[in-house]
Every structure is written in structure tokens, then in C-alpha cells.
Write a protein that holds these residues in place. Structure first.
Motif, PDB file in Angstrom:
ATOM      1  N   LEU A  34      -8.516   4.115  20.671  1.00  0.00           N
ATOM      2  CA  LEU A  34      -7.128   3.816  21.010  1.00  0.00           C
ATOM      3  C   LEU A  34      -6.993   3.426  22.477  1.00  0.00           C
ATOM      4  O   LEU A  34      -6.317   2.450  22.823  1.00  0.00           O
ATOM      5  CB  LEU A  34      -6.241   5.034  20.713  1.00  0.00           C
ATOM      6  N   LEU A  35      -7.616   4.182  23.339  1.00  0.00           N
ATOM      7  CA  LEU A  35      -7.527   3.903  24.767  1.00  0.00           C
ATOM      8  C   LEU A  35      -8.132   2.542  25.103  1.00  0.00           C
ATOM      9  O   LEU A  35      -7.567   1.770  25.895  1.00  0.00           O
ATOM     10  CB  LEU A  35      -8.228   5.009  25.560  1.00  0.00           C
ATOM     11  N   ARG A  36      -9.280   2.223  24.506  1.00  0.00           N
ATOM     12  CA  ARG A  36      -9.911   0.926  24.770  1.00  0.00           C
ATOM     13  C   ARG A  36      -9.023  -0.216  24.265  1.00  0.00           C
ATOM     14  O   ARG A  36      -8.904  -1.261  24.933  1.00  0.00           O
ATOM     15  CB  ARG A  36     -11.279   0.842  24.096  1.00  0.00           C
ATOM     16  N   ALA A  37      -8.385  -0.025  23.105  1.00  0.00           N
ATOM     17  CA  ALA A  37      -7.485  -1.055  22.576  1.00  0.00           C
ATOM     18  C   ALA A  37      -6.286  -1.249  23.501  1.00  0.00           C
ATOM     19  O   ALA A  37      -5.820  -2.374  23.704  1.00  0.00           O
ATOM     20  CB  ALA A  37      -7.018  -0.666  21.173  1.00  0.00           C
ATOM     21  N   GLY A  38      -5.784  -0.155  24.067  1.00  0.00           N
ATOM     22  CA  GLY A  38      -4.669  -0.249  24.997  1.00  0.00           C
ATOM     23  C   GLY A  38      -5.041  -1.002  26.257  1.00  0.00           C
ATOM     24  O   GLY A  38      -4.264  -1.829  26.768  1.00  0.00           O
ATOM     25  N   ILE A  39      -6.218  -0.723  26.778  1.00  0.00           N
ATOM     26  CA  ILE A  39      -6.709  -1.425  27.972  1.00  0.00           C
ATOM     27  C   ILE A  39      -6.797  -2.923  27.700  1.00  0.00           C
ATOM     28  O   ILE A  39      -6.354  -3.755  28.498  1.00  0.00           O
ATOM     29  CB  ILE A  39      -8.079  -0.854  28.389  1.00  0.00           C
ATOM     30  N   ASP A  40      -7.372  -3.292  26.551  1.00  0.00           N
ATOM     31  CA  ASP A  40      -7.519  -4.703  26.192  1.00  0.00           C
ATOM     32  C   ASP A  40      -6.153  -5.388  26.085  1.00  0.00           C
ATOM     33  O   ASP A  40      -5.994  -6.537  26.521  1.00  0.00           O
ATOM     34  CB  ASP A  40      -8.275  -4.841  24.876  1.00  0.00           C
ATOM     35  N   ALA A  41      -5.162  -4.699  25.499  1.00  0.00           N
ATOM     36  CA  ALA A  41      -3.839  -5.289  25.311  1.00  0.00           C
ATOM     37  C   ALA A  41      -3.160  -5.575  26.645  1.00  0.00           C
ATOM     38  O   ALA A  41      -2.580  -6.653  26.853  1.00  0.00           O
ATOM     39  CB  ALA A  41      -2.966  -4.359  24.465  1.00  0.00           C
TER      40      ALA A  41
END
Length: 347
Positions: free
Chosen positions: A334-341
Motif C-alpha cells: 500500500l505504501l509503495r503504491a501511494g508513493i508511486d501515485a
């Protein structure tokens, strides 16, 4: 509300002392309960505890905070009770509210009683697959439409003008979920620090104010036998703020399968695609969605903080139910997806 847990006698339910509840009801609203009370815990709740309570004639839903480790601003029963009461005469389907108890001496925490709405909360893809693609599409469309109706409500018109502070909402959200994450610390999460820094540095201008549900998803919607939304439930994080946070969280829930998190409803045949969800919401709400990158990052940060809080309570023996031992596996994706977004938005 649909559930399958058997009734339990007084004293057998963590967080619910039926004898003390019966005494309180007899004093507060004589005649509300027609006889001895029974209760059962509704499976699936991972935050506030939700029970069905009955007297042999009628049944109600009782909601109270989790057992222990509660952030001071979270799990506010008065807020849930107030927002549902305020929305009772709007186009937003909500349960009828009956009684609110703010005296923590009764059950160990504040609680309230509301209508036991006849409806199904679809919690797993297999449950939705069983109804077929045509009905699945109707259900998904109804879920989006109910969110759009919520965001069309004027908070002032329903007595919720002071329900939250819209100014600075996004900044406070970033700060609040960092505080929640810190309060649930059990391990180092460098990705959380990175995402927090990105969110703090790239906050957009807020969209027009509205009522924010705070955790809008399919299993917080009760669907009746005609596949209509019978009630939106679980209002514990409701406030006045930027409604696009609800939209982003709904989209993030639809992306969970891509993150390796089980329970992704968007893979079910007939379910709305992400673009269909956003187009339908924009058409019915009249809101400009713009670029959701920041909001998706905030949604990921928030959901990661919630899951860490649940895992913290699991480690300290403060959860009720099963399925908590591996919940923290979803936090890093989740955190990695948030960073990418967020990075994608600011390239």
C-alpha cells in the motif's frame, strides 16, 4: 444486516455486557426492550465492534469502539450517531438511529443503538460472483450513486455545518494518519516516512467542501434483495472536508488485487472498471475529479495506518474475531503504491 453468528448469553461477548445494557435501557427508555436480551457479534468488523441485540421480538444493531488502544479522535460514537441522524431525510440511505450512550461506565465505552437494516454487506469476491454479472453491475452502480448523493448534500442544510473544519482538511489528514501510525508502532516502515514527506510537500487546493464518509467501500454498504443500496454504514470517520478523499479510497480498494491483497471486488465479472466508476461518480456528483494522484497517496497512507493499528491491537490481544495475524502484509504494498501515485502526479 446479515450475519451468521449464533446468539450468546450475557457475559459471553467481549465488549458487551447484556445485563448492564438491559438495566440501562430499562432506566433510559422504559419499554424499549420487551424482554431479556440476547446478542451476537457480527463477523467482519475490524475496527468498531458491531453486535445484533434482540429481545425476542425486535432486533437492533449496537456499535461500540474496539477493546483498547483507541486514538483519542477515532471511534467517536457520537459522531456516527449524529451524522446518520442528520442524513435520515436525505437521498442518502442510512439506518434509523435510536439511542446514544456516552457513559463509558455502562459497557466500558460509549455506544449507540440503530435499526437492523435488512441487507447484505458483500465482503468477498465469491459472494458477489454468486449473484452473476448483471446483478453485480447494478450493485456496483448503486454503490457509486449513493456516494455521489452523499457528496451532493449541503452540510449546513442538514445541521452538520459544524461537524468538521473543512479549511486545512487535507493538511490535518496527513498529520492525523501520521499520528495514528506512530501510535501503532511495532516495526520500522521507511516507505511510510517517504510517503508522508511526499504528501506534506504536494498538497493540492481542496475541492468544494462536503460530507466525507471516510471509509467508503462495498462492504460498508448494505444491499437489499432487489440489489438496491438499503443503507450506508460504518460512519466512524465521517466529517466535513474534501469528498475526493472518499473517491480515492474507493478506487484504492478496487486496486487491492493488483497490490497482492485478497478481497479485490473489481475482478468480479460485471463490476465497474475504475474508469467507469470515476465517470459515473463525476456525472452524478457534478464534481471535477482532476488528478487523483495526491488523493490516492493519502488513501494509501490512511489505509496503511489503519491496518497497522489493527495489527497492533492483534499483537496486544485487543481484537475480536479472526484473520488478523497476516493483516500487516498489505501495509508495504500500500505504501509503495501511494508513493508511486503521488510521484506520478508531480513528475
Amino acid at each position: 444486516m446479515s450475519d451468521s453468528n449464533p446468539a450468546a448469553p450475557a457475559g459471553d461477548l467481549p465488549g458487551l455486557d447484556l445485563t448492564r445494557l438491559a438495566d440501562w435501557l430499562a432506566t433510559t427508555r422504559p419499554g424499549f426492550a420487551a424482554g431479556a436480551l440476547s446478542g451476537r457479534l457480527i463477523a467482519g468488523g475490524r475496527s468498531n465492534l458491531t453486535y445484533v441485540v434482540g429481545d425476542g421480538v425486535s432486533e437492533w444493531i449496537l456499535r461500540r469502539p474496539p477493546l483498547g488502544h483507541v486514538l483519542a479522535t477515532a471511534h467517536d460514537m457520537g459522531r456516527e450517531f449524529r451524522v446518520m441522524s442528520a442524513l435520515a431525510d436525505t437521498a442518502v440511505p442510512v439506518p434509523r438511529t435510536y439511542l446514544l450512550c456516552t457513559d463509558a461506565e455502562i459497557l466500558g465505552a460509549p455506544f449507540y443503538l440503530m435499526e437492523n437494516v435488512a441487507g447484505v454487506p458483500y465482503r468477498a469476491p465469491a459472494e458477489l460472483e454468486a449473484v452473476g454479472p448483471e446483478r453485480t453491475r447494478v450493485i456496483a452502480e448503486g454503490m457509486v450513486d449513493a456516494l455521489a448523493e452523499l457528496h451532493r448534500v449541503d452540510p449546513e442544510a442538514v445541521g452538520l455545518g459544524d461537524f468538521g473544519r473543512a479549511k486545512g482538511f487535507l493538511e490535518r489528514q496527513v498529520r492525523r494518519w501520521k499520528k495514528q501510525l506512530d501510535a501503532s508502532y511495532t516495526r520500522d516502515l521507511p516507505a511510510a516516512e517517504e510517503l508522508h514527506a511526499l504528501l506534506a510537500a504536494h498538497q493540492p487546493e481542496q475541492s468544494p467542501d462536503g460530507i466525507v464518509h471516510g471509509d467508503y467501500r462495498l462492504d460498508n454498504v448494505l444491499v437489499d434483495a432487489q440489489d438496491r443500496v438499503a443503507a450506508v454504514v460504518d460512519w466512524e470517520m465521517a466529517t466535513i472536508g474534501d469528498p475526493l478523499t472518499d473517491v480515492a479510497l474507493l478506487v484504492l480498494y478496487q486496486r487491492l488485487g493488483d497490490l497482492g491483497v485478497p478481497g479485490d471486488m473489481s475482478s468480479v465479472p460485471g463490476y465497474l472498471t475504475e474508469s467507469e466508476t470515476l465517470d459515473r461518480y463525476a456525472d452524478r456528483s457534478g464534481r471535477d475529479l482532476g488528478n487523483l494522484g495526491f488523493y490516492l497517496g493519502l488513501a494509501a497512507f490512511k489505509l496503511a495506518a489503519i491496518l497497522e493499528g489493527i495489527h497492533y491491537r492483534y499483537l496486544h490481544g485487543q481484537t475480536v474475531g479472526s484473520g488478523f495475524d497476516s493483516i500487516w502484509d498489505a501495509v508495504e504494498p500500500l505504501l509503495r503504491a501511494g508513493i508511486d501515485a503521488v510521484r506520478e502526479t508531480n513528475r
